[in-house]
Design a protein around this motif. Structure first.
Motif, PDB file in Angstrom:
ATOM      1  N   THR B  15       2.190  -6.351   5.464  1.00 57.19           N
ATOM      2  CA  THR B  15       2.410  -5.366   4.394  1.00 57.19           C
ATOM      3  C   THR B  15       3.504  -4.389   4.810  1.00 57.19           C
ATOM      4  O   THR B  15       4.448  -4.136   4.058  1.00 57.19           O
ATOM      5  N   PHE B  18       6.911  -5.863   4.896  1.00 55.06           N
ATOM      6  CA  PHE B  18       7.415  -6.038   3.541  1.00 55.06           C
ATOM      7  C   PHE B  18       7.891  -4.695   2.982  1.00 55.06           C
ATOM      8  O   PHE B  18       8.983  -4.596   2.403  1.00 55.06           O
ATOM      9  N   ILE B  19       7.074  -3.654   3.203  1.00 58.85           N
ATOM     10  CA  ILE B  19       7.470  -2.322   2.723  1.00 58.85           C
ATOM     11  C   ILE B  19       8.809  -1.923   3.350  1.00 58.85           C
ATOM     12  O   ILE B  19       9.712  -1.428   2.675  1.00 58.85           O
ATOM     13  N   VAL B  22      11.529  -3.664   1.565  1.00 57.43           N
ATOM     14  CA  VAL B  22      11.771  -3.118   0.222  1.00 57.43           C
ATOM     15  C   VAL B  22      12.526  -1.790   0.325  1.00 57.43           C
ATOM     16  O   VAL B  22      13.506  -1.558  -0.390  1.00 57.43           O
ATOM     17  N   ILE B  23      12.089  -0.929   1.258  1.00 56.94           N
ATOM     18  CA  ILE B  23      12.764   0.365   1.405  1.00 56.94           C
ATOM     19  C   ILE B  23      14.228   0.145   1.770  1.00 56.94           C
ATOM     20  O   ILE B  23      15.128   0.756   1.199  1.00 56.94           O
ATOM     21  N   LEU B  26      16.198  -1.037  -1.168  1.00 59.15           N
ATOM     22  CA  LEU B  26      16.362   0.058  -2.124  1.00 59.15           C
ATOM     23  C   LEU B  26      17.476   0.995  -1.669  1.00 59.15           C
ATOM     24  O   LEU B  26      18.358   1.368  -2.448  1.00 59.15           O
ATOM     25  N   LEU B  29      20.799  -0.538  -2.063  1.00 61.36           N
ATOM     26  CA  LEU B  29      21.200  -0.682  -3.462  1.00 61.36           C
ATOM     27  C   LEU B  29      21.609   0.660  -4.058  1.00 61.36           C
ATOM     28  O   LEU B  29      22.470   0.728  -4.934  1.00 61.36           O
ATOM     29  N   THR B 307      10.758   7.203   6.103  1.00 63.00           N
ATOM     30  CA  THR B 307       9.917   6.619   5.055  1.00 63.00           C
ATOM     31  C   THR B 307       9.003   5.566   5.646  1.00 63.00           C
ATOM     32  O   THR B 307       7.884   5.379   5.186  1.00 63.00           O
ATOM     33  N   PHE B 310       6.129   7.239   7.215  1.00 62.98           N
ATOM     34  CA  PHE B 310       5.329   7.713   6.102  1.00 62.98           C
ATOM     35  C   PHE B 310       4.477   6.560   5.541  1.00 62.98           C
ATOM     36  O   PHE B 310       3.267   6.698   5.332  1.00 62.98           O
ATOM     37  N   ALA B 311       5.097   5.400   5.336  1.00 61.41           N
ATOM     38  CA  ALA B 311       4.394   4.225   4.818  1.00 61.41           C
ATOM     39  C   ALA B 311       3.263   3.830   5.764  1.00 61.41           C
ATOM     40  O   ALA B 311       2.147   3.514   5.335  1.00 61.41           O
ATOM     41  N   ILE B 314       0.426   6.121   5.283  1.00 56.22           N
ATOM     42  CA  ILE B 314      -0.260   5.879   4.014  1.00 56.22           C
ATOM     43  C   ILE B 314      -1.212   4.701   4.157  1.00 56.22           C
ATOM     44  O   ILE B 314      -2.386   4.766   3.767  1.00 56.22           O
ATOM     45  N   VAL B 315      -0.718   3.622   4.747  1.00 58.26           N
ATOM     46  CA  VAL B 315      -1.552   2.439   4.901  1.00 58.26           C
ATOM     47  C   VAL B 315      -2.780   2.774   5.744  1.00 58.26           C
ATOM     48  O   VAL B 315      -3.911   2.427   5.403  1.00 58.26           O
ATOM     49  N   ASN B 318      -5.222   5.206   3.866  1.00 53.71           N
ATOM     50  CA  ASN B 318      -5.941   4.551   2.791  1.00 53.71           C
ATOM     51  C   ASN B 318      -7.022   3.634   3.355  1.00 53.71           C
ATOM     52  O   ASN B 318      -8.092   3.479   2.748  1.00 53.71           O
TER      53      ASN B 318
ATOM     54  N   ASP C 132       0.130   0.956  -2.098  1.00 57.16           N
ATOM     55  CA  ASP C 132       0.671   1.499  -0.844  1.00 57.16           C
ATOM     56  C   ASP C 132       2.194   1.483  -0.861  1.00 57.16           C
ATOM     57  O   ASP C 132       2.847   2.446  -0.468  1.00 57.16           O
ATOM     58  N   LEU C 133       2.734   0.369  -1.341  1.00 52.75           N
ATOM     59  CA  LEU C 133       4.196   0.232  -1.389  1.00 52.75           C
ATOM     60  C   LEU C 133       4.805   1.336  -2.246  1.00 52.75           C
ATOM     61  O   LEU C 133       5.738   2.017  -1.837  1.00 52.75           O
ATOM     62  N   ALA C 136       4.824   4.678  -0.749  1.00 51.66           N
ATOM     63  CA  ALA C 136       5.748   4.857   0.365  1.00 51.66           C
ATOM     64  C   ALA C 136       7.195   4.957  -0.083  1.00 51.66           C
ATOM     65  O   ALA C 136       8.031   5.475   0.643  1.00 51.66           O
ATOM     66  N   ARG C 182      -5.791   5.080  -7.053  1.00 48.26           N
ATOM     67  CA  ARG C 182      -6.646   5.148  -5.868  1.00 48.26           C
ATOM     68  C   ARG C 182      -7.977   5.835  -6.200  1.00 48.26           C
ATOM     69  O   ARG C 182      -9.040   5.418  -5.762  1.00 48.26           O
TER      70      ARG C 182
END
Lengths: 565, 335, 305
Positions: B15, B18-19, B22-23, B26, B29, B307, B310-311, B314-315, B318, C132-133, C136, C182
């Motif tokens: 996960t 992957f995040i 993606v970051i 982003l 881009l 970030t 931070f991610a 978060i994971v 949670n 989560d994604l 973030a 959530r």
């Protein structure tokens, strides 16, 4: 009672006595706030004004511009000229002679090798040096002895004071940066954060984008300077907070770049803790007019000279747009005392300033309407003028900034009054002034009809600045949209003037040429200057010796700053 | 629960990768240019050279791979070296910022103290006053206490922090002169006077943020308590003759904690992320300030690193929230 | 007597729908009624205000700059002589439209994701990882990318203002549904194990009916709180975005932007800060009380009281 007053007055007078009596470090601590924090002490890697100013406490050039714009010797005894033989008659070499006995803050001697090394460091193709253009045309540098630096230019250089003069090209120490040349420049964190210099202060603690702590340089050339023992150079926040901390709460002694609403600035100053100081340099807020068609239908050829603009190519339209603007009112609203309405893109130094265009200072909506009417642009039922199916509708873009948005709103109203439809757009400054070829919102791509921003030039010589509007400088897909000629102006007569200036040495002749170029740009109405902007700072009333300088770093004479008691 | 935790932890690795991807995409881009802040007096061709020196010319996958190696292999080595005096990371290239050309993690370490002082403390204070307020407001619904609490908490989050902050500065720094308007990050707390000074400079930002956090948490606490106060089990508990105190503070509170735990778990990573606006208003220069400056300057390595941290938080938080659900309400099972 | 009366009464009275009960309960919530009145008044003013106060909010009256409140300009004028009342009216339209729409979008997405992942174990893993994604992702670069990719096509399709409106609402909605998801999921997880759900399951209730009839009404209160927080958040986020040049064109006032622009003048012209600040707070406050009332009204246990 009276006696006491007199005594107090005498005490004051004594305290205010010239700084020459003071000894190094006697005035304690100095607090400076820059609301944009410096990110490195090595300005060659960043090129920003904030980094330049922080570095000016440590690193110095051979000569500086003083507050009046004159070149004054700094690490040398005299400024070389043709008259004193320092500049060769063919204008191809300049010889600098270092002052005797200068030392780096680590106690070693400053030599001509260091000067030569600075040139090598900044011109290394892999180094990414932000000042490398100051060394354009330098063929080689000789060091016949420890104190002599001879710079050879490939072509005659009528203005040879590019390298090592002014805030952009200070000398760095060879011993420290020897292993940081080229691609390695980026990795030398310790060196970049803690440079060894000849200036009045040395870095004790550097925190990127936050705060820098300095202490007085023990090896500084003048044994009585600097008056302050330590300096805090704080960054962060916004212009208003910085202004407040000097003018209202008195927490700081000097705040830089206070672009604030004039009434806000005035009310802060009225608190009585500090003074707003300003200096007019070469900054002009101007509207650029796009001479090319930016319709999205054109695909890859959008905004290139292959497709002229449907109506802005008509000089009458451009002139009418200029006539409709009340520059004096705008300037009063946006800048108050810290701006002057102007009709010239080259507003200073005085000898270069043209007076041929001053008629634009008065607004003339009626005249603008008549001009358009006579040129065949007729108002439609919606109040917008059109000719042959082409409507006068412009997209007006600028960066996000409170004053610029005020300008936009006011100008939109005036342009509506002459039958021009206006769509406004503001773009985040980091995108607008960036040069990401993937973004359509950059000021260089200029996919809008008109755009507004401020530009200026460093130092006092306008040669390079005036060469911005040549055909070769037009941004296009071929040069990845890199170029300074935003209006896409291309004129043979202008090219000829630019060429002539590059070989003319006589100062009066150069002034004439610069004025002629300025007038040609203005009378073609391809850009509409609005406000000549001052640099604005604030100093605490207890801080003495500050001499606002717009031609060099504002920190240029920080060694002379004192605490007025 | 243990197998669940282990499974989730293992699942977190792909996960997070992957995040990170993606970051990165982003940021790549997004329009922007690290030399956008360089004055216009620097010619475009020089700016092009500066970008090249930053390594922007490399293909994207190389840049991403380099970041992965730097962040996951070299940075941990640096940390080990720091604690054990080893030299695994000698001469290796760390994650380097495009703004200051120095390691990003060094500055994170530099910024962490003030962020924890201000943002962390305000979160603790906020949560500590929010939970009792929420409980009392719900128990005495529509009493004057509830009305005032509701009103204050509404003000707390409907008035933006930049405005409350500014107002406090004008009152307490400009007119009264009690507190400094600019945070001193170089202050070292080692004795009583410096501690007092520290308290003075954190007072206003902590107040602003605590008000905001407390407002949010107390609303969720109150709503959740109200839901539970009318449940059958509450009546049963009362009927059993349990004291009101026990009924409310043990039975109802515990069952009402689920949404509150979620909100707090969402908020804690935010503590490390800093409070961008408040930090800017009070010139705290913490991690939030670092992130926004990096975004403004298009400093890709810094934004990516921050970030990602931070991610990661978060994971993790949670996951912690999910585990806490099971503890608060044993009926919740994940297997 | 009484018995006969009752017997005749019952058939004549039409069966009351559930909504009447809800209205009855809502009507008794004083705060909610007052709030509804305030909120409807605000809506009325921002929608029809421009007919009552026909000054053009974009008109710069250079003869009347920086005026304090007066009869001609009840809220004063700004630095360009624009009438503050007219600006507040026009700004309110945008702010409330953006706030409400973005909040509804975020609420819908959040509730959908939260309920699905709480109720269906198989979806939980993937949906929560997506959450989560999104949590973030840094907001600003995301918005910059959206602006770059979609601004021109949307402006072309819907006109510049509507295009930006859609973009803003989507952007704010897409980046603020995660906390709701959530929170809802947490509640659903606990709810799922309760007896009434188990018994409904045992009589063969389909998942769709189960969610609509039993799950959703029971997670209403966190959703309501999210809604109140969401509308405030959307209004403030919009202002922050406009401030950064990522939002509406600069001549397009919104409450958030007015507040932002006025912050500088807090000491000289405090009223300029007070008007938009008051408007935002009143709106959020009234939405909150309406939400409170609705929540009570929708709770069948409270209704019986």
């Amino acid at each position: 009672m009276k006696i006491k007053t007199i005594l107090m007055g005498a005490a004051c007078a004594f305290a205010m006595a010239p700084a020459a009596f003071a000894e190094r470090g006697a005035d304690g601590h100095l607090n400076i706030i820059y609301w944009q924090a410096p990110s490195t002490m090595n300005q060659y890697l960043s090129g920003g004004n904030k980094e330049q100013d922080a570095a000016a406490l440590v690193n110095e050039p051979l000569a500086r511009y003083d507050a009046s714009g004159a070149i004054v010797p700094w690490l040398v005894d005299e400024v070389p000229t043709v008259e004193n033989g320092g500049v060769s008659a063919d204008l191809k070499t300049i010889t600098w002679k270092l002052t005797e006995g200068l030392k780096w803050s680590d106690g070693t001697a400053l030599t001509s090798e260091d000067v030569k090394f600075t040139w090598e460091y900044c011109t290394n193709p892999d180094g990414g040096c932000a000042s490398s253009n100051y060394f354009d045309g330098v063929a080689s540098i000789d060091t016949p002895d420890n104190r002599t630096v001879v710079i050879h230019f490939a072509e005659p250089k009528p203005f040879p004071y590019g390298p090592f003069v002014g805030a952009s090209t200070p000398i760095i120490q060879k011993a420290q940066f020897e292993n940081c040349v080229g691609a390695k420049a980026q990795e030398c964190t310790t060196e970049n954060f803690n440079p060894i210099g000849t200036g009045p202060f040395v870095v004790t603690d550097f925190r990127p984008n936050d705060v820098i702590s300095f202490k007085a340089n023990e090896n500084y050339r003048d044994p009585n300077k600097p008056a302050f023992a330590t300096v805090t150079f704080k960054g962060g926040g916004d212009a208003q907070a910085a202004g407040r901390s000097v003018l209202e709460t008195g927490e700081f002694d000097y705040a830089w770049n206070l672009q604030l609403s004039p009434d806000v600035l005035a009310s802060m100053e009225s608190a009585g803790k500090g003074t707003v100081i300003k200096g007019f340099g070469t900054s002009v807020e101007r509207i650029m007019i796009n001479l090319t068609d930016v319709s999205p239908d054109l695909g890859d050829e959008r905004g290139t000279i292959k497709h002229p603009h449907p109506f802005l190519t008509d000089i009458n339209v451009r002139k009418a747009l200029s006539m409709a603007i009340d520059r004096a009112l705008l300037t009063k609203i946006g800048y108050g005392e810290t701006g002057k309405p102007t009709c010239n893109v080259l507003p200073a130094p005085a000898i270069y300033v043209s007076t041929a265009n001053d008629s634009c200072l008065t607004q003339d909506i009626e005249g603008a309407n008549k001009l358009l009417e006579d040129a065949g642009w007729v108002k439609g039922s919606d109040g917008i003028r059109a000719k042959d199916g082409v409507r006068l509708s412009v997209l007006y873009q600028t960066s996000t900034n409170a004053v610029r948005q005020k300008y936009q709103a006011a100008i939109k109203q005036w342009w509506n009054q002459i039958g021009v439809e206006v769509e406004l757009r503001n773009i985040s400054a980091s995108v607008f002034f960036g040069s990401d070829p993937g973004s359509n919102d950059t000021f260089q791509k200029f996919f809008a009809d008109v755009e507004m921003y401020t530009n200026n030039f460093n130092g006092t010589d306008p040669e390079n600045y005036m060469a911005s509007w040549t055909c070769a400088q037009i941004p296009s897909p071929e040069n990845q949209w890199q170029g300074n000629n935003m209006p896409r102006f291309c004129n043979e007569d202008y090219e000829a003037l630019v060429k002539e200036m590059s070989v003319t040495g006589d100062i009066n002749k150069r002034a004439e040429l610069a004025k002629a170029m300025n007038d040609m740009l203005m009378q073609n109405y391809i850009m509409l200057p609005i406000t000549h902007r001052a640099s604005v700072s604030a100093r605490s009333n207890t801080l003495g010796g500050v001499d606002m300088n717009v031609w060099d770093s504002q920190m240029w004479n920080v060694a002379d700053w004192t605490r007025a008691k | 629960m243990l197998t669940f935790t282990i499974r989730r932890l293992l699942l977190a690795i792909p996960t997070l990768l992957f995040i990170a991807l993606v970051i990165f995409s982003l940021l790549k881009l997004a329009p922007g240019d690290p030399t956008a802040n360089v004055p216009l007096t620097v010619p475009p061709e020089v700016k092009a050279k500066m970008r090249e020196a930053l390594g922007l010319g490399q293909p994207n996958y190389v840049q991403f791979y380099k970041w992965l190696v730097q962040f996951f292999i070299i940075e941990p080595q640096v940390m080990i070296d720091h604690f054990f005096g080893t030299d695994f990371a000698d001469g290796k290239l760390r994650v380097i910022s495009w703004q200051w050309r120095g390691p990003v993690m060094d500055v994170v370490v530099q910024r962490l103290p003030q962020t924890l002082w201000v943002v962390g403390l305000s979160y603790v204070v906020g949560a500590m006053i929010a939970i009792p307020i929420g409980v009392i407001s719900a128990y005495k619904q529509y009493s004057w206490f509830d009305q005032i609490g509701t009103f204050i908490s509404m003000i707390g989050f409907s008035v933006p922090t930049f405005f409350t902050g500014l107002l406090l500065i004008v009152i307490f720094s400009v007119y009264l002169g009690w507190f400094p308007s600019i945070y001193d990050t170089t202050l070292v707390v080692n004795d009583w006077p410096s501690f007092v000074k520290q308290l003075k400079q954190i007072a206003m930002p902590v107040f602003v943020l605590a008000l905001y956090n407390a407002a949010q948490i107390s609303r969720f606490m109150r709503a959740s308590m109200l839901d539970n106060l009318n449940q059958d089990y509450v009546r049963t508990a009362r009927a059993k003759g349990l004291s009101e105190r026990v009924v409310v503070l043990v039975h109802v509170l515990r069952n009402s904690m689920i949404p509150v735990v979620t909100v707090i778990a969402l908020g804690v990573p935010g503590v490390f992320g800093g409070a961008i606006i408040t930090e800017q208003v009070f010139k705290v220069n913490g991690i939030g300030d670092m992130l926004i400056k990096a975004i403004e300057a298009n400093d890709l390595p810094t934004v990516q690193t921050l970030t990602f941290i931070f991610a990661f938080l978060i994971v993790i938080f949670n996951l912690i929230a999910d585990i806490l659900y099971g503890i608060l309400d044993p009926r919740i099972r994940y297997d | 007597m009484t018995e006969t009366a009752q017997n005749t009464d019952v058939p004549t009275k039409a069966p009351r729908s559930q909504w009447w009960d809800i209205w009855d309960q809502f009507r008794h919530h004083k705060g909610a009624m007052l709030a509804s009145f305030v909120f409807l008044s605000i809506l009325f003013i921002v929608i029809f205000g421009k007919f009552l106060w026909p000054i053009d909010p974009a008109y710069n009256d250079f003869g009347a700059m920086d005026q304090r409140p007066s009869l001609a300009h009840p809220m004063g004028t700004d630095g360009l002589g624009r009438d503050a009342l007219a600006q507040m009216i026009q700004g309110g339209r945008t702010s409330i439209a953006v706030g409400m729409t973005a909040m509804l979008l975020a609420l819908f997405l959040g509730t959908l994701v939260g309920v699905l992942s709480g109720y269906f174990r198989r979806l939980d893993g993937i949906l929560m990882r997506i959450t989560d994604l999104f949590l973030a992702l840094p907001l600003l670069p995301l918005l910059l990318v959206m602006m770059m990719l979609f601004r021109e096509p949307l402006s072309a399709a819907f006109g510049p203002e509507m295009g930006i409106f859609i973009l803003m609402v989507t952007a704010i909605g897409l980046t603020s549904w995660m906390p709701t998801a959530r929170i809802v999921r947490g509640d659903v997880l606990a709810l799922k194990e309760r007896e009434f759900i188990l018994s409904a399951q045992s009589i063969g209730t389909t998942p769709f009916k189960m969610i609509m009839r039993h799950i959703l009404p029971n997670v209403m209160s966190p959703i309501m709180v999210s809604a109140t927080l969401g509308i405030a958040n959307a209004i403030i986020t919009e202002s922050a975005l406009s401030f950064l040049g990522l939002g509406f064109p600069p001549d397009f006032p919104t409450w958030g932007r007015l507040l932002n622009d006025a912050a500088e003048y807090l000491q000289i012209y405090p009223e300029r800060v007070i008007w938009p600040g008051l408007a935002i707070s009143l709106t959020v406050l009234s939405v909150n009380y309406i939400g409170d009332g609705l929540r009570d009204a929708l709770d069948p246990r409270l209704r019986k009281r």
